[in-house]
Every structure is written in C-alpha cells, then in structure tokens.
Design an enzyme around this catalytic site. Structure first.
Site, PDB file in Angstrom:
ATOM      1  CG  ASP A   1     -25.214  -3.983   6.632  1.00  0.00           C
ATOM      2  OD1 ASP A   1     -25.538  -2.982   5.971  1.00  0.00           O
ATOM      3  OD2 ASP A   1     -25.591  -4.189   7.801  1.00  0.00           O
TER       4      ASP A   1
ATOM      5  CG  HIS B   1     -28.086  -2.320  10.667  1.00  0.00           C
ATOM      6  ND1 HIS B   1     -26.768  -2.552  11.008  1.00  0.00           N
ATOM      7  CD2 HIS B   1     -28.395  -1.106  11.156  1.00  0.00           C
ATOM      8  CE1 HIS B   1     -26.317  -1.521  11.704  1.00  0.00           C
ATOM      9  NE2 HIS B   1     -27.294  -0.625  11.805  1.00  0.00           N
TER      10      HIS B   1
END
Length: 224
Positions: free
Chosen positions: A156, A151
């Site tokens: 993202d 992540h």
C-alpha cells in the site's frame, strides 16, 4: 532537497483507545515527493488476538505474528526512520492515531499532528465528490493494482507513493530536477579554459581566396 516519509499501518481493528493494536507498519522515504528506495518495515505481535474480520481485510493471522517483535522492540528504529520529516498517509488521522497510541503505551510522545500530510484530503481537493480510496485513485491514475489482493502495508505504501507523485506533480518536478542536475554536471565537468588553436590555410586555399576577391567590386579586404 525536501525529505518526507510515507507510511501505512495494518491493525486488529478500528479503535486504538479501546484495545485495538498495530500489527504491521511500513514506511518509505521520499525526497522531493519521489521514493528513494529506503524503507522501514515491521510485522508485530499485537499482544492480543487478531479478529477474523480484520484478517479478511489484510490477510494477517495469529500464526503470522507468533514470535514477532512487539511494538516496543521496534519503536526506536521506527522513530529514527521517521526523523523529524513530514509524515504522509492516506486517511492519515487513522494511522497517526494508532501509532500515537502505541507510542504512549511505551512511554513515548505521540506523533505531532503538525507533521501530518493526508493524501485523502489532497485527493478530495483535486477530485471533489468522487471516490478517493487508494484503489479508486490507482485506477484513476492507471497504476497497476494486480498485486493488491489484500491490504498489505508495504504494498500500500508503494502504491500510495505512486498516487502521491500524481497528486503533487512530483514526476514533473523530478524531471526538472534531473535536467538541472545534468546541466550542472555538464558545466562543472567541462574544461575551465580552452587553448586557442591556430588554423593555417594551405597556399592553394589562399590563392583561391585571392581569385574570388578579385571578382568583387571594391572588396573590404583590399581597403587600406
């Protein structure tokens, strides 16, 4: 045109009210739901240790944030980038909660929840009962996930922007807007008036025309 800001955070854990902190913030600007290229990014010193469980999720270690600015150092820049635009995030209550907790720690007002646009809610409305994580939506819309090994807030954001375009029909609206702008440009760049141009037939063309008319029965060209 309508401006909005899409943003994402990475944190030390899941509970901003019990000591977890923001360690990464990324945001990108959208106009009519399409990215403009403008962005905000900050890697932060959370003023506490980063648990190994969190590091396994986002790949950020204590060494990565050593010497980085604290939230208070970037708050003004972040708020300026956010402006008063709607704020788009995936599972938005999580990110709103963390940013609001950080703002309150430095004596600022929390984010107004009326500005919240949650892409998770949009996805559940469109695909009820189906997996609607960012990974699942990227796969559903055939968006390349090869760079997403952990992540990462900025990556993202970019992936979510592509997802958001698909969820809202933004790509089609962008094409329409492009066509309208092209038409407007053509109209405004065209000459306002045209100068008439006299076309004078050659004598042999006039003779050929008279010869053709002679073959017609009661031609209108010969009526008085």
């Amino acid at each position: 045109m309508s401006r909005s800001v899409l943003f994402d955070t990475e944190t030390t854990g899941f509970e901003p009210l019990t000591g977890d902190r923001v360690i990464e913030i990324a945001a990108i600007e959208l106009f009519n739901d399409l990215p403009t290229g403008a962005q905000f990014y900050a890697l932060l010193d959370p003023e506490r240790d980063i648990p190994s469980d969190s590091t396994r999720v986002h790949g950020i270690t204590n060494a990565h944030v050593e010497g980085k600015p604290k939230f208070v150092d970037v708050a003004d820049e972040m708020l300026k980038f956010f402006g008063d635009s709607p704020l788009v995030a995936h599972n938005a209550p999580f990110d709103f909660g963390f940013i609001s907790a950080e703002l309150e720690r430095v004596g600022r007002k929390p984010l107004d929840k009326a500005r919240m646009v949650d892409t998770l809610v949009l996805a559940k409305q469109r695909f009820p009962g189906m997996p609607n994580s960012l990974d699942a939506l990227c796969r559903r819309f055939d968006i390349d996930l090869s760079a997403r090994t952990t992540h990462n807030a900025l990556l993202d954001c970019k992936l979510l922007a592509d997802v958001y375009v698909e969820l809202t029909g933004g790509r089609q609206r962008g094409l329409v807007l492009e066509a309208e702008e092209s038409l407007a440009f053509a109209q405004y760049s065209a000459p306002a008036t045209r100068t008439p141009r006299l076309i004078q037939p050659a004598p042999e063309q006039l003779a050929a025309h008279d010869k053709f008319i002679d073959k017609l029965k009661e031609p209108v060209w010969r009526r008085e």
